[in-house]
Design a protein around this motif. Structure first.
Motif, PDB file in Angstrom:
ATOM      1  N   PRO A  79      28.402  50.028  60.896  1.00  0.00           N
ATOM      2  CA  PRO A  79      28.434  50.629  59.557  1.00  0.00           C
ATOM      3  C   PRO A  79      29.822  51.175  59.248  1.00  0.00           C
ATOM      4  N   ILE A  80      30.181  51.127  57.988  1.00  0.00           N
ATOM      5  CA  ILE A  80      31.457  51.701  57.553  1.00  0.00           C
ATOM      6  C   ILE A  80      31.161  53.064  56.950  1.00  0.00           C
ATOM      7  N   ASP A  81      31.979  54.059  57.278  1.00  0.00           N
ATOM      8  CA  ASP A  81      31.669  55.407  56.804  1.00  0.00           C
ATOM      9  C   ASP A  81      32.028  55.580  55.332  1.00  0.00           C
ATOM     10  N   ASP A  82      31.432  56.608  54.729  1.00  0.00           N
ATOM     11  CA  ASP A  82      31.599  56.852  53.293  1.00  0.00           C
ATOM     12  C   ASP A  82      33.049  57.112  52.900  1.00  0.00           C
ATOM     13  N   ALA A  83      33.801  57.784  53.772  1.00  0.00           N
ATOM     14  CA  ALA A  83      35.210  58.059  53.448  1.00  0.00           C
ATOM     15  C   ALA A  83      35.987  56.762  53.276  1.00  0.00           C
ATOM     16  N   ASN A  84      35.736  55.790  54.140  1.00  0.00           N
ATOM     17  CA  ASN A  84      36.433  54.513  54.023  1.00  0.00           C
ATOM     18  C   ASN A  84      35.929  53.705  52.836  1.00  0.00           C
ATOM     19  N   ILE A  85      34.658  53.845  52.504  1.00  0.00           N
ATOM     20  CA  ILE A  85      34.140  53.183  51.296  1.00  0.00           C
ATOM     21  C   ILE A  85      34.842  53.742  50.070  1.00  0.00           C
ATOM     22  N   THR A  86      35.055  55.048  50.046  1.00  0.00           N
ATOM     23  CA  THR A  86      35.760  55.680  48.924  1.00  0.00           C
ATOM     24  C   THR A  86      37.177  55.138  48.798  1.00  0.00           C
ATOM     25  N   PHE A  95      40.361  48.715  45.640  1.00  0.00           N
ATOM     26  CA  PHE A  95      39.937  47.476  44.990  1.00  0.00           C
ATOM     27  C   PHE A  95      39.562  47.676  43.514  1.00  0.00           C
ATOM     28  N   GLY A  96      39.480  48.939  43.077  1.00  0.00           N
ATOM     29  CA  GLY A  96      39.168  49.204  41.671  1.00  0.00           C
ATOM     30  C   GLY A  96      37.714  48.918  41.306  1.00  0.00           C
ATOM     31  N   VAL A  97      36.806  49.206  42.220  1.00  0.00           N
ATOM     32  CA  VAL A  97      35.386  49.012  41.967  1.00  0.00           C
ATOM     33  C   VAL A  97      34.647  50.316  42.258  1.00  0.00           C
ATOM     34  N   PRO A  98      33.457  50.504  41.682  1.00  0.00           N
ATOM     35  CA  PRO A  98      32.685  51.711  41.987  1.00  0.00           C
ATOM     36  C   PRO A  98      32.206  51.702  43.445  1.00  0.00           C
ATOM     37  N   GLU A  99      32.175  52.877  44.049  1.00  0.00           N
ATOM     38  CA  GLU A  99      31.666  52.987  45.413  1.00  0.00           C
ATOM     39  C   GLU A  99      30.252  52.432  45.507  1.00  0.00           C
ATOM     40  N   GLN A 100      29.448  52.715  44.492  1.00  0.00           N
ATOM     41  CA  GLN A 100      28.057  52.278  44.487  1.00  0.00           C
ATOM     42  C   GLN A 100      27.954  50.757  44.566  1.00  0.00           C
ATOM     43  N   TRP A 101      28.926  50.072  43.997  1.00  0.00           N
ATOM     44  CA  TRP A 101      28.888  48.614  44.070  1.00  0.00           C
ATOM     45  C   TRP A 101      29.090  48.142  45.507  1.00  0.00           C
ATOM     46  N   ILE A 102      30.018  48.784  46.223  1.00  0.00           N
ATOM     47  CA  ILE A 102      30.221  48.409  47.624  1.00  0.00           C
ATOM     48  C   ILE A 102      28.960  48.719  48.429  1.00  0.00           C
ATOM     49  N   LYS A 103      28.363  49.887  48.186  1.00  0.00           N
ATOM     50  CA  LYS A 103      27.198  50.312  48.960  1.00  0.00           C
ATOM     51  C   LYS A 103      25.937  49.510  48.636  1.00  0.00           C
ATOM     52  N   LYS A 104      25.681  49.313  47.337  1.00  0.00           N
ATOM     53  CA  LYS A 104      24.395  48.751  46.921  1.00  0.00           C
ATOM     54  C   LYS A 104      24.487  47.444  46.142  1.00  0.00           C
ATOM     55  N   GLY A 105      25.689  47.072  45.736  1.00  0.00           N
ATOM     56  CA  GLY A 105      25.825  45.861  44.932  1.00  0.00           C
ATOM     57  C   GLY A 105      25.666  46.116  43.455  1.00  0.00           C
ATOM     58  N   THR A 106      25.536  47.386  43.077  1.00  0.00           N
ATOM     59  CA  THR A 106      25.409  47.775  41.669  1.00  0.00           C
ATOM     60  C   THR A 106      26.291  48.985  41.431  1.00  0.00           C
ATOM     61  N   ASP A 107      26.604  49.218  40.175  1.00  0.00           N
ATOM     62  CA  ASP A 107      27.223  50.496  39.850  1.00  0.00           C
ATOM     63  C   ASP A 107      26.209  51.262  39.015  1.00  0.00           C
ATOM     64  N   GLU A 108      26.597  52.412  38.499  1.00  0.00           N
ATOM     65  CA  GLU A 108      25.653  53.256  37.783  1.00  0.00           C
ATOM     66  C   GLU A 108      25.033  52.560  36.576  1.00  0.00           C
ATOM     67  N   SER A 109      25.779  51.693  35.932  1.00  0.00           N
ATOM     68  CA  SER A 109      25.281  51.033  34.729  1.00  0.00           C
ATOM     69  C   SER A 109      24.702  49.646  35.019  1.00  0.00           C
ATOM     70  N   ASP A 110      24.787  49.206  36.286  1.00  0.00           N
ATOM     71  CA  ASP A 110      24.359  47.863  36.676  1.00  0.00           C
ATOM     72  C   ASP A 110      25.150  46.765  35.968  1.00  0.00           C
ATOM     73  N   ASP A 141      24.480  40.329  49.266  1.00  0.00           N
ATOM     74  CA  ASP A 141      23.412  41.302  49.437  1.00  0.00           C
ATOM     75  C   ASP A 141      23.683  42.355  50.499  1.00  0.00           C
ATOM     76  N   THR A 142      24.852  42.340  51.135  1.00  0.00           N
ATOM     77  CA  THR A 142      25.176  43.348  52.148  1.00  0.00           C
ATOM     78  C   THR A 142      26.535  43.965  51.855  1.00  0.00           C
ATOM     79  N   ILE A 143      26.747  45.149  52.430  1.00  0.00           N
ATOM     80  CA  ILE A 143      28.055  45.795  52.293  1.00  0.00           C
ATOM     81  C   ILE A 143      29.143  44.872  52.837  1.00  0.00           C
ATOM     82  N   GLY A 144      28.862  44.278  53.985  1.00  0.00           N
ATOM     83  CA  GLY A 144      29.849  43.398  54.607  1.00  0.00           C
ATOM     84  C   GLY A 144      30.242  42.232  53.723  1.00  0.00           C
TER      85      GLY A 144
END
Length: 128
Positions: free
Chosen positions: A42-49, A55-70, A2-5
């Protein structure tokens, strides 16, 4: 997760990497990455990108645990030999970037020095 970490920890362990390896990939001090995984910093957006791409995952998954399509996220697992070569390639690329940056800074410093000399020349030529 449930967290970015916790998602960063999951991705790192899934690839069999150490915290130090991931810190080297995103070019942060090795002592900082554990703080990202424990959500103390917090980790900055550039490093999340960078990490999402690595890792081959959507940025949104790292940030929120979901991607655009869930849709569930699958982490690509590379053979260990590929991990080492990718890390070495990233390090080499980083070194090239630093070399170019240093050359740019040196060039800029030379131009500034030349402008200062020109300024002094005109100041003395005009008698001011």
């Amino acid at each position: 997760m449930d967290t970015i970490g916790s998602r960063l920890r999951y991705l790192r362990k899934k690839k069999g990497l150490r915290q130090e390896d991931v810190a080297d990939i995103i070019k942060v001090d090795r002592s900082n990455f554990p703080h990202y995984e424990s959500n103390k910093r917090p980790i900055d957006d550039a490093n999340i990108t960078i990490l999402a791409d690595f890792f081959g995952v959507p940025e949104q998954w790292i940030k929120k645990g979901t991607d655009e399509s869930d849709a569930p996220v699958q982490v690509r697992q590379l053979p260990e030999s590929n991990q080492d070569s990718i890390i070495e390639e990233l390090k080499a690329t980083y070194e090239k970037v630093i070399e170019v940056k240093d050359g740019f800074i040196m060039n800029l410093q030379e131009q500034i020095a030349e402008l200062r000399r020109d300024k002094e020349f005109f100041r003395t030529s005009l008698g001011k």
